[in-house]
Motif scaffolding. Structure first.
Motif, PDB file in Angstrom:
ATOM      1  N   VAL A  36      -0.339 -10.366  -0.079  1.00  0.00           N
ATOM      2  CA  VAL A  36      -0.483  -9.362   0.978  1.00  0.00           C
ATOM      3  C   VAL A  36      -1.686  -8.490   0.649  1.00  0.00           C
ATOM      4  O   VAL A  36      -1.787  -7.952  -0.450  1.00  0.00           O
ATOM      5  N   LYS A  37      -2.620  -8.376   1.616  1.00  0.00           N
ATOM      6  CA  LYS A  37      -3.779  -7.506   1.419  1.00  0.00           C
ATOM      7  C   LYS A  37      -4.079  -6.790   2.724  1.00  0.00           C
ATOM      8  O   LYS A  37      -4.285  -7.419   3.762  1.00  0.00           O
TER       9      LYS A  37
ATOM     10  N   GLY B 167       0.809  -1.213   0.000  1.00  0.00           N
ATOM     11  CA  GLY B 167       0.000   0.000   0.000  1.00  0.00           C
ATOM     12  C   GLY B 167       0.838   1.257   0.000  1.00  0.00           C
ATOM     13  O   GLY B 167       2.018   1.257   0.354  1.00  0.00           O
ATOM     14  N   GLU B 168       0.209   2.344  -0.425  1.00  0.00           N
ATOM     15  CA  GLU B 168       0.851   3.659  -0.465  1.00  0.00           C
ATOM     16  C   GLU B 168       2.152   3.627  -1.267  1.00  0.00           C
ATOM     17  O   GLU B 168       3.165   4.222  -0.895  1.00  0.00           O
ATOM     18  N   GLY B 169       2.145   2.874  -2.375  1.00  0.00           N
ATOM     19  CA  GLY B 169       3.292   2.828  -3.273  1.00  0.00           C
ATOM     20  C   GLY B 169       4.444   1.979  -2.802  1.00  0.00           C
ATOM     21  O   GLY B 169       5.505   1.951  -3.437  1.00  0.00           O
ATOM     22  N   SER B 170       4.263   1.263  -1.703  1.00  0.00           N
ATOM     23  CA  SER B 170       5.346   0.437  -1.161  1.00  0.00           C
ATOM     24  C   SER B 170       5.233  -0.986  -1.690  1.00  0.00           C
ATOM     25  O   SER B 170       4.206  -1.644  -1.501  1.00  0.00           O
ATOM     26  N   GLU B 171       6.285  -1.450  -2.376  1.00  0.00           N
ATOM     27  CA  GLU B 171       6.311  -2.801  -2.929  1.00  0.00           C
ATOM     28  C   GLU B 171       7.616  -3.480  -2.545  1.00  0.00           C
ATOM     29  O   GLU B 171       8.620  -2.839  -2.241  1.00  0.00           O
ATOM     30  N   ALA B 172       7.574  -4.811  -2.558  1.00  0.00           N
ATOM     31  CA  ALA B 172       8.791  -5.587  -2.283  1.00  0.00           C
ATOM     32  C   ALA B 172       8.720  -6.882  -3.082  1.00  0.00           C
ATOM     33  O   ALA B 172       7.649  -7.477  -3.221  1.00  0.00           O
ATOM     34  N   LYS B 173       9.863  -7.304  -3.640  1.00  0.00           N
ATOM     35  CA  LYS B 173       9.940  -8.565  -4.372  1.00  0.00           C
ATOM     36  C   LYS B 173      10.414  -9.660  -3.425  1.00  0.00           C
ATOM     37  O   LYS B 173      11.235  -9.427  -2.538  1.00  0.00           O
TER      38      LYS B 173
END
Length: 674
Positions: free
Chosen positions: A159-160, A26-32
């Protein structure tokens, strides 16, 4: 891309890139994230081909690929090398030579990575390696990853975000297989993906995280049973400034449950089950207040301090195993259960709570003011009592507010709850929503709460009568008629509201029941659901003080007499008969047959005891055909059958539900001659 990147290496790299999980926080935060098994699953089946393309020799490929499979695992390092487009020459060196680097050495610090691969490539390897080095979850343990280790990815395939509170954010996550280790498991990590609720705290809310971790530990140290309605975390994980707890995943919280429930509980069994779920919460509260012990055997009282519908989670919603559980212990406090000194009162020993210990009073004056409609009046002040059994009564108030909401829900669902909230807040547009108000220099019960409690019994009864009437008109037979019994539910609701008015929603804590008394009285009220008809008051006989002190006492019988009604019986009736189901009563005369309806709107059983059952409470009178008086009749769960005597037999069949038409059949009897 490196100029000498192999075609097969490029294909494997693309497969790895495609297989990576993108975690959207959320809020533009991503992780691989790459699960532990991903590297071997993608590269393993093609390792011989990769070696052959690198060494350009089948025999060398056979030897090197075999050694790669049987030696110390290096699948993840090879995957990282492919992912950063490492050159063919280095891949050859890595596979062919023993460089003393394998998966167990991950993560490599920056210096080691640069020695291993050179400055530029080593830096890229160092930065990208954490995609392939996930954290591990272990039940009952706090996993800590700090410094470089804090860059590890969380092992979540999905993730939700599902909730956000003052102290943390809650996500629905799917833990990849092989990344969660149950406690005392001999079977190793999870063999299939598993869903959890993941609650994440930022470093600014570290206190709430540590508080919940400590409180959950105390609960688990005691003789905690899984059937208790308390949500406890399985374990915790810290990554630098991020702190996380993981729990069983609930379907929803009680707020969402009440707002989304499409069908209201209407039958006795449905309403009883509805309140059984609340009873489980009360039992859990008694456990937290009275049964906890530290690892030294010291008795303590855990006060939740933030009980509200959003902190009650619903599991197995809509099933026969549905259960509600208390959650979120980040605001909770643990106080000593103080020993008691004895004094005499009327010849009996009673307890007097000692002064609080120094441990209990630490920072008591520094506690921040809290807000929310379900908080107790005493929390309005900066300094609450430090005596555990008094402080615990703030939880009792909150549970009383929640029970009031549940009773209001029985009237007309979420619409009634919303209307109740509007009445509580008045003209403040929701800015001052409490069950108590300030009046002069006093805190008193909100008038809207008083009025709502006084009207709820009649409102619930009316709603059930309407439901019974609707069900009766829609049913095709009495067997389809649901067991809606307003009489029983009305009695239970009346007792529960009396409990709230006289014992629970009391502004002064000293006059308020503790959790044990609340739970016991609620349990007694629940027994009314199972009481025989006509004997709805099943309170245990009360023993007088004289009996308690040994003198001649008396036992007061509080059992109510059976209810009676006065029926306006037709004066010319010669007999009567009940239907086999008990829902209809017919009176017979030669001229007419009068049928009383016992259920549904206007039914005899809904008549006030002081009111006679009027003619209007009967179905239409069945008058006999002209010149042919009734000779007999019968009534069952679906039909009234009447007949005349003589040469012609007229049989009138009337379906007892108004939605079906009247049908008449005439039969002519022809005598036989001998």
């Amino acid at each position: 891309m490196a100029s000498d990147e192999l075609e097969l290496a490029r294909l494997l790299r693309k497969r790895i890139e495609t297989a990576l999980t993108i975690q959207n926080w959320g809020e533009g935060s991503e992780a691989k994230f790459a699960p532990l098994y991903l590297a071997e699953e993608i590269i393993g089946p093609r390792i011989y081909e990769l070696c052959r393309s690198i060494f350009e020799s089948s025999s060398i490929a056979e030897e090197t690929s075999g050694a790669f499979k049987t030696g110390e695992p290096k699948w993840r390092i090879l995957a990282i090398l492919l992912y950063i487009k490492c050159s063919k020459s280095f891949l050859r060196r890595f596979i062919e030579e023993d460089l003393s680097v394998n998966d167990s050495k991950l993560p490599l610090d920056l210096n080691s990575a640069q020695i291993f691969l050179g400055r530029e490539t080593g830096t890229e390897f160092h930065d990208k390696q954490f995609i392939f080095i996930p954290a591990i979850l272990k039940e009952g343990q706090e996993q800590q990853y700090v410094g470089e280790e804090g860059k590890r990815r969380l092992p979540f395939l999905a993730v939700k975000r599902i909730g956000h509170g003052s102290f943390g954010t809650v996500y629905r996550v799917t833990v990849a297989r092989g990344h969660y280790f149950p406690k005392d498991s001999t079977m190793g990590p999870n063999h299939t993906d598993r869903e959890f609720a993941w609650k994440e705290f930022q470093v600014t809310n570290k206190r709430a995280y540590e508080s919940e971790l400590r409180n959950v530990g105390i609960i688990r140290e005691t003789s905690y049973r899984e059937e208790l309605c308390v949500v406890l975390s399985y374990g915790s994980l810290r990554r630098d400034t991020i702190f996380g707890l993981y729990f069983d995943l609930a379907e929803c919280d009680l707020n969402q449950y009440l707002s989304e429930r499409s069908t209201l509980p209407r039958t006795v069994k449905e309403i009883e089950f509805f309140f059984r779920c609340f009873q489980g919460l009360l039992d859990a509260l008694v456990f937290l207040h009275t049964a906890l012990k530290t690892n030294t055997g010291k008795g303590v009282c855990l006060i939740h301090r933030d009980l509200k519908p959003s902190n009650i989670l619903v599991f197995k919603r809509g099933s026969k195993e549905e259960v509600w559980k208390l959650s979120d212990f980040g605001e909770s406090e643990v106080l000593n259960q103080h020993p008691t000194e004895k004094r005499r009162l009327f010849g009996l020993s009673v307890g007097a709570t000692q002064l609080p210990s120094q441990e209990d009073s630490t920072n008591s004056s520094m506690r921040p003011l809290r807000t929310g409609p379900f908080l107790a009046p005493e929390t309005k002040t900066k300094r609450e009592s430090n005596v555990s059994n008094v402080r615990a009564k703030s939880d009792v108030w909150s549970m009383g507010c929640i029970l009031t909401i549940l009773l209001a829900f029985l009237r007309d669902g979420s619409r009634t709850i919303e209307e109740f909230q509007r009445r509580r807040t008045g003209p403040t547009d929701g800015r001052n929503d409490f069950f108590f108000v300030v009046r002069g220099k006093k805190l008193v019960l909100n008038d809207a709460v008083k009025d709502t409690l006084e009207s709820l019994v009649g409102d619930i009864r009316g709603a059930l009568i309407d439901a019974a009437d609707e069900a009766s008109s829609n049913a095709t037979s009495v067997t389809d008629f649901p067991p809606i019994q307003p009489e029983i539910v009305e009695k239970v609701a009346r007792e529960m509201i009396s409990l709230l008015q006289n014992n629970v929603l009391i502004v002064e804590p000293s006059g308020r029941a503790d959790s044990q008394k609340f739970a016991q009285r609620f349990k007694d009220n629940m027994a009314l659901f199972e009481a025989p008809y006509g004997q709805l008051n099943v309170r245990k006989p009360s023993i007088s003080l004289g009996k308690m002190f040994g003198s001649t006492g008396s036992i007061k019988n509080e059992t109510e007499p059976p209810r009676t009604w006065s029926l306006e019986i037709p004066t010319d009736s010669s007999s009567c008969r009940f239907s086999n189901c008990g829902n209809y009563l017919a009176f017979f005369s030669a001229e007419k047959i009068s049928l009383y309806v016992m259920v549904g709107r206007g039914g005899v059983l809904f008549t006030d005891m002081k009111e006679d059952a009027k003619v209007g409470r009967r179905a239409k009178i069945s008058k006999c055909p002209k010149g042919s008086p009734w000779s007999g009749f019968d009534v069952n769960s679906t039909h009234l059958v009447t007949f005349t005597s003589g040469k012609h037999l007229d049989v009138t069949s009337r379906h007892l539900h108004a939605s079906l038409p009247l049908t008449s059949h005439s039969f002519t009897f022809i005598p036989f001659s001998t």
